[in-house]
Enzyme design. Structure first.
Site, PDB file in Angstrom:
ATOM      1  N   TYR A   1      34.293  43.780  13.245  1.00 13.01           N
ATOM      2  CA  TYR A   1      32.950  42.736  13.520  1.00 13.01           C
ATOM      3  C   TYR A   1      32.758  43.155  15.261  1.00 13.01           C
ATOM      4  CZ  TYR A   1      31.389  38.228  15.187  1.00 13.01           C
ATOM      5  OH  TYR A   1      30.270  37.301  15.208  1.00 13.01           O
TER       6      TYR A   1
ATOM      7  N   ASP B   1      33.922  49.560  19.608  1.00 14.78           N
ATOM      8  CA  ASP B   1      34.084  48.203  20.081  1.00 14.78           C
ATOM      9  C   ASP B   1      34.916  48.173  20.797  1.00 14.78           C
ATOM     10  OD1 ASP B   1      32.519  45.684  18.459  1.00 14.78           O
ATOM     11  OD2 ASP B   1      33.151  45.669  20.539  1.00 14.78           O
TER      12      ASP B   1
ATOM     13  N   LYS C   1      33.186  39.997  26.657  1.00 17.23           N
ATOM     14  CA  LYS C   1      34.606  39.035  27.333  1.00 17.23           C
ATOM     15  C   LYS C   1      35.120  38.979  28.643  1.00 17.23           C
ATOM     16  CE  LYS C   1      35.943  38.738  22.454  1.00 17.23           C
ATOM     17  NZ  LYS C   1      35.815  37.224  22.058  1.00 17.23           N
TER      18      LYS C   1
HETATM   19  P1  KE4 Z   1      29.920  37.814  21.199  1.00 22.21           P
HETATM   20  O1  KE4 Z   1      28.520  38.562  20.715  1.00 22.21           O
HETATM   21  O2  KE4 Z   1      30.777  36.495  20.435  1.00 22.21           O
HETATM   22  O3  KE4 Z   1      29.769  38.035  22.787  1.00 22.21           O
HETATM   23  O4  KE4 Z   1      30.590  39.317  21.033  1.00 22.21           O
HETATM   24  C1  KE4 Z   1      30.613  39.689  19.984  1.00 22.21           C
HETATM   25  C2  KE4 Z   1      32.126  40.916  19.409  1.00 22.21           C
HETATM   26  C3  KE4 Z   1      31.873  42.734  19.264  1.00 22.21           C
HETATM   27  N1  KE4 Z   1      32.804  42.832  19.046  1.00 22.21           N
HETATM   28  C4  KE4 Z   1      34.096  42.448  19.231  1.00 22.21           C
HETATM   29  C5  KE4 Z   1      35.139  43.741  18.413  1.00 22.21           C
HETATM   30  C6  KE4 Z   1      34.407  41.195  18.985  1.00 22.21           C
HETATM   31  O5  KE4 Z   1      35.984  40.693  19.335  1.00 22.21           O
HETATM   32  C7  KE4 Z   1      33.398  40.420  19.479  1.00 22.21           C
HETATM   33  C8  KE4 Z   1      33.567  38.698  19.520  1.00 22.21           C
HETATM   34  N2  KE4 Z   1      35.074  38.203  19.015  1.00 22.21           N
HETATM   35  C9  KE4 Z   1      35.221  36.878  18.607  1.00 22.21           C
HETATM   36  C10 KE4 Z   1      36.298  36.311  17.536  1.00 22.21           C
HETATM   37  N3  KE4 Z   1      36.644  37.044  17.364  1.00 22.21           N
HETATM   38  C11 KE4 Z   1      33.846  35.245  19.632  1.00 22.21           C
HETATM   39  C12 KE4 Z   1      34.987  34.574  18.911  1.00 22.21           C
HETATM   40  C13 KE4 Z   1      33.290  33.525  18.047  1.00 22.21           C
HETATM   41  O6  KE4 Z   1      32.432  33.882  17.417  1.00 22.21           O
HETATM   42  O7  KE4 Z   1      33.055  32.482  18.581  1.00 22.21           O
END
Ligand code: KE4
Length: 430
Positions: free
Chosen positions: A142, A237, A265
């Site tokens: 993801y 990532d 994060k």
């Molecule tokens: P954001 O766009 O949500 O800030 O980041 C995306 C992202 C990109 N790469 C990795 C490895 C990530 O884990 C994430 C976001 N993680 C999720 C939790 N699995 C965010 C939680 C959510 O979607 O509310």
């Protein structure tokens, strides 16, 4: 003050699924989410005053514990000077230097406002720099919600069983090729066939969005070798792993140097921040230094930079990560003992500060093994723990997070709740 249920009813009128991010909705575990009123250290309190021991930590940012006084004080100081300038400010430079000190592979970087923006920009940069179109990701990986990533994606997309989202044009989706995570041979075959058309490989160096699955020995090394041999860009990532699993992230833990890294994060300290960076020859191609365009109104926001800088100061302090590693291992060993005592098939994966719970005999080292786990048992365990005041990620396909505020008392409280909860799972399965 409204109850959780009343708030969820109102929210569901105005927000799709009652939430601003799908995984918060409890859809895959059933029931309704609680609404947090405040957070402190390892704990959340909902609007009804119930306290939860929190293993989600806002999905990773809260590695020092919620509402840390140093972060709060930094934000309060910054706010006194104004909230946003739309001009360069010194804090952006300080932040850039702090990140490059901790992650030397990042010679130059750009601040953005989310992990998604970071990964979208990194892939555009890779495509622009190589003049190639194909992006390689991994099943269950993801990388946020950019169109190119919503192909066999993890996290919420996997949780709700829609790993490839409607709305993504087929022509674009066809340019994203997915491989099995931890399968270096499959990567070798793909590169042998199409290596000269691959712009980049984007990988979570520790998978955290198909639950938590560390890399096999040799897997990341194989990706590094293949990208170098074929002129493709290797993107780590590290939105989730950055500064969590080691002061320099997974690239320090495993000793692999990517060409680009994406972050988020922790570097925001709870505020909306992302970043991408890496080799200078690549980053110099980003506007206005180069032709590849990327921009953002609030990128480098002074208040967000203050929060992020305070957080980076905390995580880069000597000895910050050792207790995280010890307590994560202590939690996982205790959970496996509790499950075994209750006769429940259960296993864990863990790296410093991050863990995965699997209702399976295990080991779980692939997407296929992760998706074969007993989701119904997880659901039963999740609610039994929640009733005992322990909040786990509301999905069988999310990693759990430990913070510096999770002391031995918190771990023991969790294990006591788990001993009771595993017995409930065993009884439900009988
Ligand atoms: P954001 O766009 O949500 O800030 O980041 C995306 C992202 C990109 N790469 C990795 C490895 C990530 O884990 C994430 C976001 N993680 C999720 C939790 N699995 C965010 C939680 C959510 O979607 O509310």
């Amino acid at each position: 003050m409204s109850s959780n249920h009343e708030l969820f009813q109102h929210a569901s009128e105005r927000l799709p699924g009652g939430v601003n991010s799908p995984v918060r909705a409890f859809k895959s575990v059933g029931g309704e989410p609680f609404f947090t009123a405040r957070a402190e250290g390892a704990y959340l309190w909902d609007v009804e005053g119930k306290r939860y021991l929190d293993y989600v930590g806002s999905w990773g940012p809260m590695i020092a514990g919620h509402n840390h006084p140093m972060v709060r004080a930094a934000v309060e100081r910054a706010i006194g000077n104004g909230l946003s300038f739309g001009t360069p400010c010194a804090a952006e430079v300080t932040m850039a230097e702090a990140i490059t000190r901790l992650m030397p592979s990042i010679e130059m970087l750009r601040m953005v406002n989310s992990g998604t923006e970071a990964t979208m920009a990194a892939v555009r940069l890779a495509r622009g720099a190589t003049h190639r179109d194909i992006v390689v990701k991994f099943e269950g990986g993801y990388h946020g919600v950019g169109d190119s990533f919503l192909v066999k994606a993890g996290s919420g997309a996997l949780t709700f069983g829609v790993p490839s989202s409607p709305g993504v044009p087929k022509a674009l989706a066809d340019l994203t090729l997915t491989l099995p995570y931890n399968d270096a041979d499959a990567a070798r075959v793909l590169f042998a066939e199409r290596g000269d058309r691959i712009a980049c490989v984007i990988v979570e160096p520790i998978a955290g969005n198909m639950n938590c699955i560390p890399p096999h020995a040799g897997f990341l090394e194989a990706l590094r070798e293949l990208c170098s041999a074929h002129g493709a860009i290797l993107i780590f990532d590290e939105v989730m792993t950055g500064f969590r699993v080691a002061p320099g992230g997974a690239q320090q833990l495993y000793g692999i140097t990517p060409d680009l890294t994406t972050l988020g994060k922790i570097i925001g300290g709870g505020m909306p921040v992302g970043a991408y960076g890496g080799r200078r020859d690549l980053m110099q191609q980003i506007a206005p230094a180069g032709p590849i365009y990327q921009a953002g109104t609030l990128s480098g926001n002074p208040v967000a930079m203050a929060a992020g800088l305070a957080m980076l100061e905390l995580v880069s302090a000597p000895g910050f990560h050792a207790p995280l590693e010890q307590r994560t291992a202590m939690l996982c060993a205790g959970l496996e003992q509790a499950a075994s005592a209750a006769g429940v098939a259960f296993t864990t994966n863990h790296v410093p500060g991050m863990f995965g719970l699997f209702f399976s005999v295990g080991p779980v080292r692939s997407y296929a093994q992760a998706t074969a786990c007993d989701v119904a048992a997880f659901r039963c365990f999740f609610h039994a723990m929640l009733e005992r005041g322990v909040y786990l990620a509301p999905s069988a396909f999310e990693a759990g997070f430990i913070s510096a505020a999770h002391g031995e008392n918190e771990i023991e409280t969790t294990l006591q709740a788990a001993r009771e909860s595993f017995r409930i799972v065993a009884k439900a399965a009988a």
